[in-house]
Design a protein around this motif. Structure first.
Motif, PDB file in Angstrom:
ATOM      1  N   TYR A 196       0.853  -1.179   0.000  1.00 53.65           N
ATOM      2  CA  TYR A 196       0.000   0.000   0.000  1.00 53.65           C
ATOM      3  C   TYR A 196       0.893   1.234   0.000  1.00 53.65           C
ATOM      4  CZ  TYR A 196       1.031   0.282   5.042  1.00 53.65           C
ATOM      5  OH  TYR A 196       1.657   0.373   6.266  1.00 53.65           O
ATOM      6  N   ASP A 200      -0.722   3.448  -5.223  1.00 52.62           N
ATOM      7  CA  ASP A 200      -1.462   2.181  -5.205  1.00 52.62           C
ATOM      8  C   ASP A 200      -2.666   2.236  -6.129  1.00 52.62           C
ATOM      9  OD1 ASP A 200      -2.939  -0.182  -4.280  1.00 52.62           O
ATOM     10  OD2 ASP A 200      -4.139   1.283  -3.172  1.00 52.62           O
ATOM     11  N   HIS A 201      -2.900   1.157  -6.858  1.00 48.93           N
ATOM     12  CA  HIS A 201      -4.054   1.114  -7.759  1.00 48.93           C
ATOM     13  C   HIS A 201      -4.926  -0.107  -7.507  1.00 48.93           C
ATOM     14  CE1 HIS A 201      -1.988  -2.034 -10.114  1.00 48.93           C
ATOM     15  NE2 HIS A 201      -0.901  -1.340  -9.861  1.00 48.93           N
ATOM     16  N   THR A 204      -7.102   1.025  -3.977  1.00 42.41           N
ATOM     17  CA  THR A 204      -7.940   2.173  -4.331  1.00 42.41           C
ATOM     18  C   THR A 204      -9.243   1.736  -5.000  1.00 42.41           C
ATOM     19  OG1 THR A 204      -6.609   2.373  -6.343  1.00 42.41           O
ATOM     20  CG2 THR A 204      -6.118   3.908  -4.560  1.00 42.41           C
ATOM     21  N   GLY A 208     -12.726   2.817  -3.505  1.00 42.96           N
ATOM     22  CA  GLY A 208     -13.659   3.551  -4.348  1.00 42.96           C
ATOM     23  C   GLY A 208     -15.082   3.052  -4.203  1.00 42.96           C
ATOM     24  N   THR A 357      -0.203   7.436   3.324  1.00 46.31           N
ATOM     25  CA  THR A 357      -1.107   6.763   2.399  1.00 46.31           C
ATOM     26  C   THR A 357      -2.473   7.427   2.379  1.00 46.31           C
ATOM     27  OG1 THR A 357       0.062   4.674   2.795  1.00 46.31           O
ATOM     28  CG2 THR A 357      -2.112   4.537   1.776  1.00 46.31           C
ATOM     29  N   TYR A 361      -4.635   8.978  -0.666  1.00 46.30           N
ATOM     30  CA  TYR A 361      -6.005   8.588  -0.995  1.00 46.30           C
ATOM     31  C   TYR A 361      -6.946   9.793  -1.010  1.00 46.30           C
ATOM     32  CZ  TYR A 361      -4.826   3.627  -0.424  1.00 46.30           C
ATOM     33  OH  TYR A 361      -4.290   2.370  -0.566  1.00 46.30           O
ATOM     34  N   PHE A 364      -6.309  11.436  -4.236  1.00 43.69           N
ATOM     35  CA  PHE A 364      -6.768  10.597  -5.331  1.00 43.69           C
ATOM     36  C   PHE A 364      -8.285  10.672  -5.503  1.00 43.69           C
ATOM     37  CE2 PHE A 364      -8.242   6.620  -7.199  1.00 43.69           C
ATOM     38  CZ  PHE A 364      -7.381   6.438  -8.269  1.00 43.69           C
ATOM     39  N   PHE A 365      -9.006  10.668  -4.367  1.00 45.64           N
ATOM     40  CA  PHE A 365     -10.468  10.689  -4.414  1.00 45.64           C
ATOM     41  C   PHE A 365     -11.050  12.099  -4.294  1.00 45.64           C
ATOM     42  CE2 PHE A 365      -9.715   6.298  -2.791  1.00 45.64           C
ATOM     43  CZ  PHE A 365     -10.311   5.608  -3.832  1.00 45.64           C
TER      44      PHE A 365
END
Length: 378
Positions: A196, A200-201, A204, A208, A357, A361, A364-365
């Motif tokens: 992680y 990271d994909h 996620t 999501g 992390t 995230y 990312f979101f």
């Protein structure tokens, strides 16, 4: 081998998830001098949010190319001292593409070994996987490099696991091969666990789903344990592996050896790990755990459906019967050898890794707001 100018290191798959962490740790470390770092990847290099190194960015050069192209790879290895072969085709689906997985993971690794010999690269570090040791019929509880059978008779992710094992064996067998200039190639293999962190994909995707639903559900029994670690810590272990290969006269000569990697991240079930991250991102977390029989039944029908259409169209389906058995099983390994032989200690604490992390995230979101800061693990 090291000198005042420093060494030149090529990282295959350098633009990917773990690859960027490896490049960053190589730039920031002070264990040995670095002259130049080359990233070799089929995709462009763009730093993931929060990963840009604090120094030495001028030493990084990116080369776009494929390890399936021997000529391009050989050219990229010119005047290189160390190759970290991190490029891989990760295939955890029910019916992965066998041809492409073998082409990248096995044939591509053979190209790397050949390029090292042709260009007189003396050190090769290979990114293997704990999946070379996972066995469906028996758990791996704090297992060591000598206590597990490799390859496993019943690998969980059969196509991927077999390809990684074959590539690892190829690299370790290449240890002590004669280079064009008459010197010897020194190799080792590092076996990361689940990862992680920034870039990271995989996790996620699950997060999501939780964010869209506004609630996090736990998947897998708490008794089922999987090993995960922060990408930055795993990448930091490569620094120690490179150091040992560069200085073979030291007591800790790791030529021809394999190591399990890890850090201080608690051994959770996969559901517990995802729930910890989800709690920091959503307001509510569910406690219900779907039973094994229900999860397996759903996965069985999906696996059959995937098999029926696999001859007509490729369908990447990570949720299948073996994946369910993995989520409810126990698979974790000791990284004591890494500490004892290489003197490795994680660079980041679990809290630091968790917070870094979560910051990624949130970005990312699109959840960058102060209210989320109070949800971070204390």
């Amino acid at each position: 081998m090291t000198n005042q100018e420093g060494v030149t290191i090529l990282v295959t798959g350098g633009a990917g998830f773990l690859g960027q962490h490896i490049v960053k740790e190589l730039m920031e470390q002070e264990v040995f001098p670095v002259k130049e770092i080359r990233s070799f990847d089929i995709q462009p290099f763009k730093w993931h949010h929060g990963l840009h190194p604090s120094k030495n960015s001028q030493k990084l050069y990116h080369i776009e190319g494929s390890i399936c192209d021997p000529a391009a790879l050989t050219q990229a290895c010119e005047n290189v001292d160390v190759v970290i072969h991190n490029c891989s085709c990760v295939a955890f689906g029910a019916y992965p593409n066998r041809k492409s997985t073998r082409a990248v993971n096995v044939d591509g690794t053979e190209n790397v070994v050949d390029a090292c010999i042709e260009q007189n690269v003396e050190c090769l570090v290979y990114t293997s996987s704990i999946e070379v040791a996972n066995d469906l019929k028996k758990p791996s509880v704090n297992a060591s490099e000598t206590s597990v059978t490799v390859p496993a008779i019943n690998p969980i992710f059969h196509v991927y696991s077999k390809s990684k094992y074959d590539a690892e064996k190829m690299v370790l067998t290449a240890n002590n091969k004669t280079l064009k200039n008459g010197k010897k190639l020194r190799t080792c293999a590092l076996r990361p666990c689940g990862i992680y962190g920034e870039g990271d994909h995989i996790l996620t995707t699950n997060l999501g789903y939780f964010l869209n639903a506004g609630i996090a559900f736990r998947i897998g029994e708490p008794s089922g344990k999987s090993q995960y670690a922060y990408a930055g810590n795993l990448a930091y272990s490569y620094v120690f592996a490179v150091k040992s290969l560069l200085r073979p006269d030291e007591k800790t000569d790791i030529s021809g050896e394999a190591f399990f990697l890890g850090d201080d991240t608690p051994i959770y079930s996969i559901g517990e790990l995802v729930s910890h991250f989800a709690k920091a991102l959503v307001a509510e977390t569910g406690t219900a755990t779907p039973p094994y029989w229900l999860m397996y039944t759903i996965a069985f029908f999906l696996t059959v459906m995937c098999w029926l259409v696999s001859n007509l169209k490729y369908w990447e389906m990570p949720f299948h019967t073996n994946a369910v058995r993995y989520m409810f099983g126990e698979y974790h390994y000791s990284w004591e050898k890494l500490q004892r032989v290489l003197g490795y200690k994680p660079r980041y604490t679990y809290k630091e890794a968790f917070d870094r992390t979560i910051t990624y995230y949130e970005h990312f979101f699109g959840l960058n707001n102060k209210s989320n800061q109070t949800k971070k693990q204390k």
